[in-house]
Scaffold this motif. Structure first.
Motif, PDB file in Angstrom:
ATOM      1  N   LEU A 125       0.825  -1.201   0.000  1.00  0.00           N
ATOM      2  CA  LEU A 125       0.000   0.000   0.000  1.00  0.00           C
ATOM      3  C   LEU A 125       0.862   1.255   0.000  1.00  0.00           C
ATOM      4  CD1 LEU A 125      -2.829   1.377   0.386  1.00  0.00           C
ATOM      5  CD2 LEU A 125      -2.417   1.220   2.848  1.00  0.00           C
ATOM      6  N   LEU A 126       0.606   2.132  -0.968  1.00  0.00           N
ATOM      7  CA  LEU A 126       1.145   3.483  -0.884  1.00  0.00           C
ATOM      8  C   LEU A 126      -0.038   4.438  -0.901  1.00  0.00           C
ATOM      9  CD1 LEU A 126       0.996   4.844  -3.963  1.00  0.00           C
ATOM     10  CD2 LEU A 126       3.054   3.492  -4.291  1.00  0.00           C
ATOM     11  N   MET A 127       0.165   5.639  -0.364  1.00  0.00           N
ATOM     12  CA  MET A 127      -0.937   6.575  -0.204  1.00  0.00           C
ATOM     13  C   MET A 127      -0.581   7.910  -0.835  1.00  0.00           C
ATOM     14  SD  MET A 127      -3.937   5.996   1.267  1.00  0.00           S
ATOM     15  CE  MET A 127      -3.904   5.069   2.807  1.00  0.00           C
ATOM     16  N   PHE A 128      -1.390   8.298  -1.845  1.00  0.00           N
ATOM     17  CA  PHE A 128      -1.212   9.590  -2.493  1.00  0.00           C
ATOM     18  C   PHE A 128      -1.905  10.683  -1.691  1.00  0.00           C
ATOM     19  CE2 PHE A 128      -1.487   6.869  -6.498  1.00  0.00           C
ATOM     20  CZ  PHE A 128      -0.116   6.864  -6.719  1.00  0.00           C
ATOM     21  N   ALA A 129      -1.326  11.895  -1.711  1.00  0.00           N
ATOM     22  CA  ALA A 129      -2.011  13.073  -1.189  1.00  0.00           C
ATOM     23  C   ALA A 129      -3.024  13.535  -2.233  1.00  0.00           C
ATOM     24  CB  ALA A 129      -1.009  14.185  -0.897  1.00  0.00           C
ATOM     25  N   GLY A 130      -4.266  13.695  -1.816  1.00  0.00           N
ATOM     26  CA  GLY A 130      -5.308  14.080  -2.757  1.00  0.00           C
ATOM     27  C   GLY A 130      -6.201  15.187  -2.241  1.00  0.00           C
ATOM     28  N   LEU A 131      -6.988  15.748  -3.142  1.00  0.00           N
ATOM     29  CA  LEU A 131      -8.039  16.716  -2.820  1.00  0.00           C
ATOM     30  C   LEU A 131      -9.335  16.191  -3.422  1.00  0.00           C
ATOM     31  CD1 LEU A 131      -6.241  20.012  -3.954  1.00  0.00           C
ATOM     32  CD2 LEU A 131      -6.222  19.008  -1.656  1.00  0.00           C
ATOM     33  N   TRP A 132     -10.461  16.516  -2.782  1.00  0.00           N
ATOM     34  CA  TRP A 132     -11.740  16.091  -3.324  1.00  0.00           C
ATOM     35  C   TRP A 132     -12.704  17.270  -3.381  1.00  0.00           C
ATOM     36  CZ3 TRP A 132     -16.523  16.125  -0.786  1.00  0.00           C
ATOM     37  CH2 TRP A 132     -16.480  16.411   0.589  1.00  0.00           C
ATOM     38  N   ASP A 133     -13.747  17.131  -4.176  1.00  0.00           N
ATOM     39  CA  ASP A 133     -14.759  18.175  -4.281  1.00  0.00           C
ATOM     40  C   ASP A 133     -16.083  17.550  -4.695  1.00  0.00           C
ATOM     41  OD1 ASP A 133     -15.855  20.732  -4.154  1.00  0.00           O
ATOM     42  OD2 ASP A 133     -14.180  21.648  -5.231  1.00  0.00           O
ATOM     43  N   HIS A 134     -17.136  18.357  -4.636  1.00  0.00           N
ATOM     44  CA  HIS A 134     -18.491  17.896  -4.976  1.00  0.00           C
ATOM     45  C   HIS A 134     -19.154  18.936  -5.855  1.00  0.00           C
ATOM     46  CE1 HIS A 134     -22.483  16.035  -4.439  1.00  0.00           C
ATOM     47  NE2 HIS A 134     -22.915  17.286  -4.451  1.00  0.00           N
ATOM     48  N   ALA A 135     -19.746  18.484  -6.949  1.00  0.00           N
ATOM     49  CA  ALA A 135     -20.510  19.370  -7.831  1.00  0.00           C
ATOM     50  C   ALA A 135     -21.816  18.676  -8.213  1.00  0.00           C
ATOM     51  CB  ALA A 135     -19.710  19.717  -9.081  1.00  0.00           C
ATOM     52  N   PHE A 137     -11.844  13.712  -7.365  1.00  0.00           N
ATOM     53  CA  PHE A 137     -10.590  13.966  -6.656  1.00  0.00           C
ATOM     54  C   PHE A 137      -9.469  14.222  -7.639  1.00  0.00           C
ATOM     55  CE2 PHE A 137     -10.285   9.461  -7.595  1.00  0.00           C
ATOM     56  CZ  PHE A 137      -8.926   9.232  -7.789  1.00  0.00           C
ATOM     57  N   THR A 138      -8.377  14.775  -7.124  1.00  0.00           N
ATOM     58  CA  THR A 138      -7.145  14.955  -7.871  1.00  0.00           C
ATOM     59  C   THR A 138      -5.985  14.502  -7.009  1.00  0.00           C
ATOM     60  OG1 THR A 138      -5.835  16.532  -9.174  1.00  0.00           O
ATOM     61  CG2 THR A 138      -6.723  17.325  -7.081  1.00  0.00           C
ATOM     62  N   LEU A 139      -4.842  14.234  -7.650  1.00  0.00           N
ATOM     63  CA  LEU A 139      -3.623  13.845  -6.950  1.00  0.00           C
ATOM     64  C   LEU A 139      -2.621  14.986  -6.985  1.00  0.00           C
ATOM     65  CD1 LEU A 139      -3.074  10.232  -8.381  1.00  0.00           C
ATOM     66  CD2 LEU A 139      -4.374  10.917  -6.345  1.00  0.00           C
TER      67      LEU A 139
END
Length: 218
Positions: free
Chosen positions: A141-151, A162-164
């Protein structure tokens, strides 16, 4: 950059074991379908801390910002070319805080994206070689830093996405591409998710010893 990644070794048991060190997991067990060629716009698993517990949900890879609500996700005859066309599967760590697309999510909605590996390509068009980057210690397991949003869109309905995060690459990854995804060690997960703390140290380029690379056969 990170245009493709791999979830072929992800298991619910491993994700649960690692996340539960920090908080309880509110999401019931999930059946994770392995995929060794994850592409943008597909739905992938995202981990968030909400009300002191982890939630894990499938979201669209390629962030659609909240201000796109009310506008179509895809072009149709009726929309007259107003579909969402931005390339948002990656966000540059150097500019994410100021970017009109990402800044609100960066300030409020951070997440973790579990994976097994990511891919880079070398060579000329038509004769490219694919390389797989995974953890050098053999952990699955590796874990990316991400951002999420809702539209809320009129054609696709509610869209969670989400984006990385990416940063300049160095060491081993730099031999294959000038950018790499921000991969967080377990001790850094909570710092990244805490919007009151400065995440800048997490974006620093690392020497790359954390990763190993293997050639992927055609």
């Amino acid at each position: 950059m990170c245009g493709r990644f791999d979830t072929s070794q992800l298991t619910w048991a491993d994700i649960h074991a690692q996340l539960s060190v920090f908080a309880r997991i509110a999401t019931p067990p999930l059946n994770i379908e392995p995929d060794d060629d994850v592409r943008a716009t597909t739905r992938q698993l995202v981990a968030r801390l909400q009300d002191g517990a982890w939630t894990l949900d499938a979201m669209r890879w390629g962030l659609v910002p909240a201000w796109r609500s009310g506008k179509p996700l895809k072009d149709t005859e009726k929309s007259k070319g107003d579909g969402f066309k931005l390339t948002t599967f990656n966000a540059r760590s150097e500019t994410v805080a100021e970017s009109a697309v990402f800044r609100d999510a960066f300030a409020r909605r951070r997440c973790l994206v579990p994976a097994s590996a990511w891919y880079e390509w070398t060579g000329d068009k038509g004769a490219k070689t694919r390389w797989r980057f995974s953890r050098a210690d053999g952990e699955p397991l590796l874990m990316f830093a991400g951002l999420w949003d809702h539209a809320d869109t009129p054609d696709a309905g509610p869209v969670d996405s989400f984006t990385l995060l990416t940063h300049p690459s160095s060491g081993l990854p730099a031999d294959y591409h000038d950018r790499a995804p921000v991969v967080l060690e377990r001790d850094d997960w909570m710092r990244w998710l805490d919007i009151t703390r400065d995440p800048a140290p997490l974006f620093a380029s690392d020497p790359g010893e954390r990763f190993q690379v293997t050639r992927v056969a055609d």
